[in-house]
Scaffold this motif. Structure first.
Motif, PDB file in Angstrom:
ATOM      1  N   ARG A  71     -26.894  18.440 -58.248  1.00  0.00           N
ATOM      2  CA  ARG A  71     -26.975  17.667 -57.234  1.00  0.00           C
ATOM      3  C   ARG A  71     -26.349  18.627 -55.899  1.00  0.00           C
ATOM      4  NH1 ARG A  71     -22.401  15.197 -54.422  1.00  0.00           N
ATOM      5  NH2 ARG A  71     -23.476  13.793 -52.913  1.00  0.00           N
ATOM      6  N   LYS A  75     -28.253  18.574 -52.381  1.00  0.00           N
ATOM      7  CA  LYS A  75     -27.559  17.809 -51.551  1.00  0.00           C
ATOM      8  C   LYS A  75     -27.852  18.717 -49.933  1.00  0.00           C
ATOM      9  CE  LYS A  75     -23.115  16.154 -49.778  1.00  0.00           C
ATOM     10  NZ  LYS A  75     -21.840  15.957 -50.146  1.00  0.00           N
ATOM     11  N   LYS A  84     -29.315  11.945 -46.737  1.00  0.00           N
ATOM     12  CA  LYS A  84     -28.378  12.151 -47.338  1.00  0.00           C
ATOM     13  C   LYS A  84     -28.675  11.969 -49.000  1.00  0.00           C
ATOM     14  CE  LYS A  84     -25.776   8.441 -47.844  1.00  0.00           C
ATOM     15  NZ  LYS A  84     -24.774   7.850 -48.451  1.00  0.00           N
ATOM     16  N   SER A  86     -27.403  11.495 -52.805  1.00  0.00           N
ATOM     17  CA  SER A  86     -26.225  11.085 -53.758  1.00  0.00           C
ATOM     18  C   SER A  86     -26.709  11.339 -55.136  1.00  0.00           C
ATOM     19  CB  SER A  86     -25.768   9.720 -53.669  1.00  0.00           C
ATOM     20  OG  SER A  86     -26.873   8.848 -53.948  1.00  0.00           O
ATOM     21  N   MET A  88     -27.738   8.818 -56.998  1.00  0.00           N
ATOM     22  CA  MET A  88     -28.569   7.707 -57.281  1.00  0.00           C
ATOM     23  C   MET A  88     -30.115   7.957 -57.443  1.00  0.00           C
ATOM     24  SD  MET A  88     -27.036   4.913 -58.063  1.00  0.00           S
ATOM     25  CE  MET A  88     -27.887   3.491 -57.814  1.00  0.00           C
ATOM     26  N   ALA A 127     -27.917  -2.647 -56.778  1.00  0.00           N
ATOM     27  CA  ALA A 127     -26.809  -3.645 -56.106  1.00  0.00           C
ATOM     28  C   ALA A 127     -26.196  -2.844 -55.002  1.00  0.00           C
ATOM     29  CB  ALA A 127     -25.949  -3.764 -57.538  1.00  0.00           C
ATOM     30  N   ASP A 129     -23.440  -3.012 -51.949  1.00  0.00           N
ATOM     31  CA  ASP A 129     -22.264  -3.732 -51.379  1.00  0.00           C
ATOM     32  C   ASP A 129     -22.313  -3.766 -49.973  1.00  0.00           C
ATOM     33  OD1 ASP A 129     -19.751  -5.013 -51.276  1.00  0.00           O
ATOM     34  OD2 ASP A 129     -18.696  -3.112 -50.956  1.00  0.00           O
ATOM     35  N   LEU A 154     -33.853   5.322 -50.365  1.00  0.00           N
ATOM     36  CA  LEU A 154     -32.355   4.810 -50.540  1.00  0.00           C
ATOM     37  C   LEU A 154     -31.851   4.878 -49.192  1.00  0.00           C
ATOM     38  CD1 LEU A 154     -30.142   3.847 -52.399  1.00  0.00           C
ATOM     39  CD2 LEU A 154     -29.869   6.135 -53.216  1.00  0.00           C
ATOM     40  N   GLN A 158     -30.085   1.539 -47.300  1.00  0.00           N
ATOM     41  CA  GLN A 158     -28.961   1.595 -47.132  1.00  0.00           C
ATOM     42  C   GLN A 158     -28.582   1.340 -45.598  1.00  0.00           C
ATOM     43  OE1 GLN A 158     -27.308   5.052 -49.331  1.00  0.00           O
ATOM     44  NE2 GLN A 158     -25.280   3.982 -49.078  1.00  0.00           N
ATOM     45  N   SER A 179     -26.402  -0.762 -60.907  1.00  0.00           N
ATOM     46  CA  SER A 179     -25.360  -1.066 -60.064  1.00  0.00           C
ATOM     47  C   SER A 179     -24.301   0.251 -60.138  1.00  0.00           C
ATOM     48  CB  SER A 179     -24.708  -2.305 -60.728  1.00  0.00           C
ATOM     49  OG  SER A 179     -23.512  -2.670 -59.921  1.00  0.00           O
ATOM     50  N   ASN A 180     -24.420   0.793 -59.023  1.00  0.00           N
ATOM     51  CA  ASN A 180     -23.514   2.102 -58.933  1.00  0.00           C
ATOM     52  C   ASN A 180     -22.068   1.753 -58.653  1.00  0.00           C
ATOM     53  OD1 ASN A 180     -22.307   4.472 -58.911  1.00  0.00           O
ATOM     54  ND2 ASN A 180     -23.307   5.199 -57.162  1.00  0.00           N
ATOM     55  N   SER A 183     -19.276   4.228 -57.350  1.00  0.00           N
ATOM     56  CA  SER A 183     -19.095   4.700 -55.870  1.00  0.00           C
ATOM     57  C   SER A 183     -17.969   4.156 -55.387  1.00  0.00           C
ATOM     58  CB  SER A 183     -20.261   4.368 -54.969  1.00  0.00           C
ATOM     59  OG  SER A 183     -20.724   3.066 -54.830  1.00  0.00           O
ATOM     60  N   GLY A 204     -20.160   4.137 -63.931  1.00  0.00           N
ATOM     61  CA  GLY A 204     -18.764   4.271 -63.512  1.00  0.00           C
ATOM     62  C   GLY A 204     -18.605   5.533 -62.636  1.00  0.00           C
ATOM     63  N   ILE A 206     -17.821   9.317 -61.656  1.00  0.00           N
ATOM     64  CA  ILE A 206     -17.686  10.596 -62.420  1.00  0.00           C
ATOM     65  C   ILE A 206     -16.234  10.953 -62.368  1.00  0.00           C
ATOM     66  CG2 ILE A 206     -18.664  12.758 -62.272  1.00  0.00           C
ATOM     67  CD1 ILE A 206     -21.088  11.664 -60.694  1.00  0.00           C
TER      68      ILE A 206
HETATM   69  N1  CAO Z   1     -19.155   8.561 -59.121  1.00  0.00           N
HETATM   70  C1  CAO Z   1     -18.578   9.759 -58.319  1.00  0.00           C
HETATM   71  N2  CAO Z   1     -19.172   9.735 -57.094  1.00  0.00           N
HETATM   72  C2  CAO Z   1     -20.011   9.213 -56.593  1.00  0.00           C
HETATM   73  C3  CAO Z   1     -20.537   8.058 -57.439  1.00  0.00           C
HETATM   74  C4  CAO Z   1     -20.078   8.090 -58.834  1.00  0.00           C
HETATM   75  N3  CAO Z   1     -20.592   7.081 -59.677  1.00  0.00           N
HETATM   76  N4  CAO Z   1     -21.407   7.353 -56.818  1.00  0.00           N
HETATM   77  C5  CAO Z   1     -21.463   7.634 -55.487  1.00  0.00           C
HETATM   78  N5  CAO Z   1     -20.551   8.802 -55.549  1.00  0.00           N
HETATM   79  C6  CAO Z   1     -20.426   9.631 -54.219  1.00  0.00           C
HETATM   80  C7  CAO Z   1     -21.791  10.070 -53.616  1.00  0.00           C
HETATM   81  O1  CAO Z   1     -22.381  11.280 -54.274  1.00  0.00           O
HETATM   82  C8  CAO Z   1     -21.378  10.363 -52.189  1.00  0.00           C
HETATM   83  O2  CAO Z   1     -20.540  11.388 -52.287  1.00  0.00           O
HETATM   84  P1  CAO Z   1     -20.994  12.774 -50.929  1.00  0.00           P
HETATM   85  O3  CAO Z   1     -20.312  11.997 -49.880  1.00  0.00           O
HETATM   86  O4  CAO Z   1     -20.395  13.710 -51.655  1.00  0.00           O
HETATM   87  O5  CAO Z   1     -22.511  12.964 -50.691  1.00  0.00           O
HETATM   88  C9  CAO Z   1     -20.444   9.278 -51.913  1.00  0.00           C
HETATM   89  O6  CAO Z   1     -20.027   8.878 -53.309  1.00  0.00           O
HETATM   90  C10 CAO Z   1     -20.881   8.045 -51.159  1.00  0.00           C
HETATM   91  O7  CAO Z   1     -21.919   7.709 -51.956  1.00  0.00           O
HETATM   92  P2  CAO Z   1     -22.787   6.215 -51.429  1.00  0.00           P
HETATM   93  O8  CAO Z   1     -22.173   5.122 -51.942  1.00  0.00           O
HETATM   94  O9  CAO Z   1     -23.021   6.325 -49.957  1.00  0.00           O
HETATM   95  O10 CAO Z   1     -24.264   6.293 -52.052  1.00  0.00           O
HETATM   96  P3  CAO Z   1     -24.746   6.107 -53.439  1.00  0.00           P
HETATM   97  O11 CAO Z   1     -26.404   6.461 -53.425  1.00  0.00           O
HETATM   98  O12 CAO Z   1     -23.986   6.794 -54.617  1.00  0.00           O
HETATM   99  O13 CAO Z   1     -24.689   4.473 -53.612  1.00  0.00           O
HETATM  100  C11 CAO Z   1     -25.006   2.295 -53.352  1.00  0.00           C
HETATM  101  C12 CAO Z   1     -25.408   3.628 -52.738  1.00  0.00           C
HETATM  102  C13 CAO Z   1     -25.684   1.141 -52.365  1.00  0.00           C
HETATM  103  C14 CAO Z   1     -25.353   1.833 -54.589  1.00  0.00           C
HETATM  104  C15 CAO Z   1     -23.377   2.003 -52.924  1.00  0.00           C
HETATM  105  O14 CAO Z   1     -23.015   2.464 -51.739  1.00  0.00           O
HETATM  106  C16 CAO Z   1     -22.888   0.540 -53.000  1.00  0.00           C
HETATM  107  O15 CAO Z   1     -22.991  -0.382 -52.647  1.00  0.00           O
HETATM  108  N6  CAO Z   1     -22.421   0.452 -54.471  1.00  0.00           N
HETATM  109  C17 CAO Z   1     -21.793  -0.676 -54.831  1.00  0.00           C
HETATM  110  C18 CAO Z   1     -22.555  -1.424 -55.863  1.00  0.00           C
HETATM  111  C19 CAO Z   1     -21.948  -2.670 -56.365  1.00  0.00           C
HETATM  112  O16 CAO Z   1     -21.119  -3.583 -55.563  1.00  0.00           O
HETATM  113  N7  CAO Z   1     -22.037  -3.062 -57.666  1.00  0.00           N
HETATM  114  C20 CAO Z   1     -21.340  -4.216 -58.166  1.00  0.00           C
HETATM  115  C21 CAO Z   1     -22.397  -5.503 -58.213  1.00  0.00           C
HETATM  116  S1  CAO Z   1     -22.023  -6.706 -58.956  1.00  0.00           S
HETATM  117  O17 CAO Z   1     -21.080  -7.630 -57.760  1.00  0.00           O
END
Ligand code: CAO
Length: 262
Positions: A71, A75, A84, A86, A88, A127, A129, A154, A158, A179-180, A183, A204, A206
């Protein structure tokens, strides 16, 4: 399987959490009642319906070491093209590739659970936020998209989510969800299945953790936990476990993912 050597990278120290600047409501010392409306009202409806589903939970550790390096390279390439990137997009594509072999996980059931429909399209929900609350837009026809196309889509979702402008089309028709939560933080979660879908996975954070290599030496690896929930009325635990094993194998061996890419 052979894994790429660990990447020389400093473990991220546990971050100091800055409290949010604005806390609303209640006003200190005063109870406050307000109607539940908007997106939260939709959440009440969906989550109440979800309560009728008996879920099966399945959890595993994924060694992300090879994917972290993969990645890091992608990236920059994607950024050069204005996208961008990530983790995902890879998680989503690997889900679709594994769903091909376990189509029951990409099915939907009717309200009384009397009929099951195997969906042709892999519309993978995420999912999200947003400032308006939890929304789950989906990426349509992931089975036909490249990983780069998934990343672009994505980014689009976003941006719309941040602007509070996701369309009904973006928010409907999902067939499987991820659901990530990693992040934001955390390891395990218990994701709630979104009816009429039958499965969902939560990811969860990383983390750099010690593991044994093939010579029994302790090495630094990048580990992520996945927590799956499946509708146990129609999905057997063994099916979920086999699907998870394949998905895990694609993430742990990105070369095998490339081999099976369409
Ligand atoms: N572990 C470590 N780093 C992570 C990660 C993880 N699991 N997930 C994302 N990251 C990193 C990304 O790689 C990115 O790093 P860089 O800045 O180096 O590129 C940074 O964190 C920000 O990522 P992001 O959040 O903008 O993008 P994403 O594609 O990973 O996730 C989204 C997008 C929409 C899933 C996320 O923004 C989000 O909203 N997550 C929350 C989901 C949520 O609320 N779930 C609960 C639902 S039940 O109520």
């Amino acid at each position: 399987p052979r894994l790429a050597p660990p990447i020389a990278q400093k473990a991220t120290p546990t971050p100091v959490v800055t409290p949010p600047r604005v806390v609303t409501p209640p006003v200190i010392g005063q109870d406050q009642t307000e109607p539940i409306k908007g997106i939260r009202k939709a959440m009440v409806k969906t989550m109440t319906a979800a309560q009728s589903i008996p879920p099966f939970g399945y959890y595993d550790d994924i060694d992300m070491t090879a994917l972290v390096g993969f990645r890091r390279d992608i990236k920059q390439l994607a950024l050069d093209r204005g996208v961008k990137f990530s983790y995902m997009p890879v998680f989503i594509k690997a889900v679709s590739m594994a769903l091909k072999y376990y189509p029951i996980l990409n099915s939907s059931v009717d309200e009384k659970c009397e009929n099951i429909t195997y969906k042709a399209a892999h519309n993978i929900g995420l999912a999200m936020d947003t400032k308006d609350g939890l929304l789950v837009p989906n990426i349509k026809n992931v089975q036909a998209l490249s990983i780069f196309e998934i990343a672009s889509e994505l980014n689009r979702l976003q941006q719309l989510g941040d602007a509070g402008k996701l369309s009904t089309s973006d928010l409907s028709g999902g067939t499987f969800s991820l659901s990530n939560i990693g992040s934001i933080g955390g390891t395990y979660a218990r994701p709630v299945i979104l009816p009429p879908e039958v499965a969902i996975g939560a990811l969860g954070r990383i983390q750099a953790l010690p593991r044994f290599d093939e010579n029994d030496k302790v090495v630094k690896r990048y580990i992520m936990q996945v927590s799956w929930s499946a509708d146990h009325r129609v999905v057997e635990g063994a099916t979920m476990a086999r699907f998870s094993n394949l998905w895990k194998s694609y993430l742990e061996n990105p070369t095998s993912l490339i081999l099976d890419l369409k």
